[in-house]
Scaffold this motif. Structure first.
Motif, PDB file in Angstrom:
ATOM      1  N   LEU A   1       2.238  -1.674  20.898  1.00  0.00           N
ATOM      2  CA  LEU A   1       1.464  -0.849  21.566  1.00  0.00           C
ATOM      3  C   LEU A   1       1.499  -0.757  22.888  1.00  0.00           C
ATOM      4  O   LEU A   1       1.405   0.030  23.567  1.00  0.00           O
ATOM      5  N   ALA A   2       1.934  -1.959  23.528  1.00  0.00           N
ATOM      6  CA  ALA A   2       2.507  -2.017  24.757  1.00  0.00           C
ATOM      7  C   ALA A   2       3.763  -1.111  25.063  1.00  0.00           C
ATOM      8  O   ALA A   2       3.658  -0.538  26.115  1.00  0.00           O
ATOM      9  N   HIS A   3       4.696  -1.363  24.269  1.00  0.00           N
ATOM     10  CA  HIS A   3       5.785  -0.569  24.305  1.00  0.00           C
ATOM     11  C   HIS A   3       5.555   1.031  24.340  1.00  0.00           C
ATOM     12  O   HIS A   3       6.072   1.876  25.309  1.00  0.00           O
ATOM     13  N   ALA A   4       4.634   1.474  23.591  1.00  0.00           N
ATOM     14  CA  ALA A   4       4.265   2.724  23.309  1.00  0.00           C
ATOM     15  C   ALA A   4       3.614   3.302  24.731  1.00  0.00           C
ATOM     16  O   ALA A   4       3.782   4.302  25.387  1.00  0.00           O
ATOM     17  N   ASN A   5       2.934   2.380  25.351  1.00  0.00           N
ATOM     18  CA  ASN A   5       2.228   2.608  26.663  1.00  0.00           C
ATOM     19  C   ASN A   5       3.185   3.108  27.488  1.00  0.00           C
ATOM     20  O   ASN A   5       2.895   4.067  28.447  1.00  0.00           O
ATOM     21  N   ILE A   6       4.152   2.212  27.627  1.00  0.00           N
ATOM     22  CA  ILE A   6       5.346   2.616  28.654  1.00  0.00           C
ATOM     23  C   ILE A   6       6.101   3.689  28.314  1.00  0.00           C
ATOM     24  O   ILE A   6       6.330   4.489  29.013  1.00  0.00           O
ATOM     25  N   LEU A   7       6.420   3.931  26.953  1.00  0.00           N
ATOM     26  CA  LEU A   7       7.282   4.999  26.652  1.00  0.00           C
ATOM     27  C   LEU A   7       6.681   6.335  26.754  1.00  0.00           C
ATOM     28  O   LEU A   7       7.073   7.403  27.231  1.00  0.00           O
ATOM     29  N   VAL A   8       5.137   6.385  26.548  1.00  0.00           N
ATOM     30  CA  VAL A   8       4.400   7.679  26.631  1.00  0.00           C
ATOM     31  C   VAL A   8       4.323   8.010  28.224  1.00  0.00           C
ATOM     32  O   VAL A   8       4.302   9.343  28.595  1.00  0.00           O
ATOM     33  N   SER A   9       4.263   6.958  29.018  1.00  0.00           N
ATOM     34  CA  SER A   9       4.206   7.093  30.463  1.00  0.00           C
ATOM     35  C   SER A   9       5.505   7.896  31.086  1.00  0.00           C
ATOM     36  O   SER A   9       5.663   8.656  31.772  1.00  0.00           O
ATOM     37  N   MET A  10       6.618   7.493  30.555  1.00  0.00           N
ATOM     38  CA  MET A  10       8.010   8.050  30.802  1.00  0.00           C
ATOM     39  C   MET A  10       8.113   9.488  30.395  1.00  0.00           C
ATOM     40  O   MET A  10       8.495  10.433  30.924  1.00  0.00           O
TER      41      MET A  10
END
Length: 428
Positions: free
Chosen positions: A92-101
């Motif tokens: 979920l934290a990785h998804a947070n970063i990826l969606v910001s990109m």
């Protein structure tokens, strides 16, 4: 008088007056003290500071971001991101970063990313066992890539100040933005192992393909924007208009998540956010006239000529200076005030304006997560309902990551320009 104005500037900020008004007050009082410069110069300079076609891109990109959030396109990107990186520990934290990109490739505004993504992912991360500090820190820190990965509003402002190519700046921001995002994900992975953060089941290929198709129209936005600019098909401002129109159309007719009745509120919100940045920019233009009177640019160049004889030391000083400025000032007025001051010295040391632009933009991005300004950190902390002190402690490692990538790009610019030179060598 110069010392008094600096002291007044600091005092007004410390008592909580908004930075745009601080800049305007200091500019007015400073010019009133100069006999042969009429007070009318202040409003004239403020108007002239906004009389630029390229600045229309600022409200238009903010409009695109607001349309994206209101049209719930960010939710589609979150679903896709979670399907891609969810199976990794701390998914979920990785998804947070990826969606910001991904979000960064549409809006160019970090604050919109924090608000749109944070409202969904901060509560979700808390529900999945992440402590609130981590949820807030990841959301705020990852949103800084919003001004690094193109399109980028600060890059547009920098280009307007220096006559640098917007297309070259946009292309130059791709690699640094990706590096920042990947470095944060590596850090999160080791943090997730230590704290046993949850991961999600692997998404079936058929469902992943379906999610990718649903998100494809949104992911096509940065291709349209950047492709149109670097091919010369349209300017940065026209690209912002196209992005807004395209986001409106896909929200209304493809995703069908936006209604006509929603548009007035979106426009009002856009005007409110845009006015803050543009008023600060206008006030900074007036203060720039005062700084020109005191010849701060010439004094700065003379200082560097007499005291600094190494390019690497100049770069360190520039980074340290803008890190300090970014803690209490938004990127736009900071660039308006200080880029014209440092640009001649940077040219003297042989630093390309595109390289300088990347250094300044990434450095000022750090200011989005450092108090007292730290707008993205303030927004994320408000969503997470925790204090700024707790939020700041959690975000410190991420600040370190951004600074490490910044130093890498500052001293090895060919890394940032390698892919852009392959795409369009004519811009470099």
């Amino acid at each position: 008088m110069g010392f008094i104005l600096v002291a007044l500037f600091i005092v007004l900020m410390l008592i909580g007056i908004p930075i745009a008004f601080v800049i305007g007050i200091v500019a007015l009082l400073g010019i009133m003290d100069i006999e042969y410069i009429p007070e009318l110069t202040v409003p004239i300079k403020m108007l002239n500071g906004l009389d630029s076609f390229v600045l229309l891109a600022v409200p238009l990109f903010i409009l695109a971001a607001n349309l994206m959030n209101s049209g719930k396109i960010s939710e589609k990107l979150i679903e896709l991101s979670l399907a891609i990186v969810g199976p990794i520990r701390g998914g979920l934290a990785h998804a947070n970063i990826l969606v910001s990109m991904m979000f960064a490739g549409v809006s160019g505004a970090s604050q919109a990313d924090t608000a749109g993504v944070g409202k969904i992912l901060i509560p979700s991360m808390k529900n999945k066992g992440y402590d609130t500090e981590t949820a807030v820190a990841v959301t705020a820190a990852s949103s800084t890539v919003g001004v690094v990965i193109p399109p980028s509003i600060p890059m547009i402002i920098f280009a307007g100040l220096t006559n640098a190519s917007v297309g070259a700046l946009f292309l130059g921001g791709i690699v640094p933005g990706i590096l920042i995002g990947l470095a944060m994900m590596v850090f999160i992975y080791f943090m997730a192992l230590k704290n046993n953060y949850p991961k999600f089941a692997r998404t079936e290929l058929k469902k992943l393909f379906k999610l990718a198709l649903e998100a494809f129209p949104a992911l096509l936005t940065p291709v349209i924007i950047i492709g149109g600019i670097i091919t010369g098909f349209f300017t940065a401002t026209e690209a912002a208009a196209v992005a807004s129109l395209y986001t409106l159309l896909i929200s209304m007719f493809f995703y069908k998540t936006l209604k006509v009745r929603d548009i007035p509120k979106i426009l009002v919100d856009t005007l409110g956010l845009s006015s803050l940045s543009l008023f600060a920019l206008a006030a900074a233009s007036a203060l720039g006239e005062l700084m020109s009177y005191y010849q701060l640019g010439a004094l700065a160049q003379e200082f560097f000529n007499n005291n600094i004889d190494a390019k690497w030391l100049f770069i360190i000083i520039i980074i340290a200076f803008f890190l300090f400025v970014g803690t209490f000032m938004d990127a736009i007025p900071a660039m308006i005030l200080f880029v014209p001051v440092v640009l001649p010295a940077a040219t003297m040391f042989g630093i390309d304006p595109i390289h300088l632009g990347l250094i300044v933009v990434i450095t000022l991005a750090v200011g989005l997560i450092t108090p007292p300004y730290g707008l993205c950190l303030l927004l994320a902390a408000k969503i997470g309902e925790i204090s700024i002190e707790r939020s700041f402690k959690a975000v410190i490692p991420f600040i370190g990551i951004v600074v490490v990538v910044l130093l890498f790009i500052a001293f090895f610019p060919e890394v940032a320009f390698y892919i852009p030179k392959m795409i369009n060598p004519a811009l470099f």
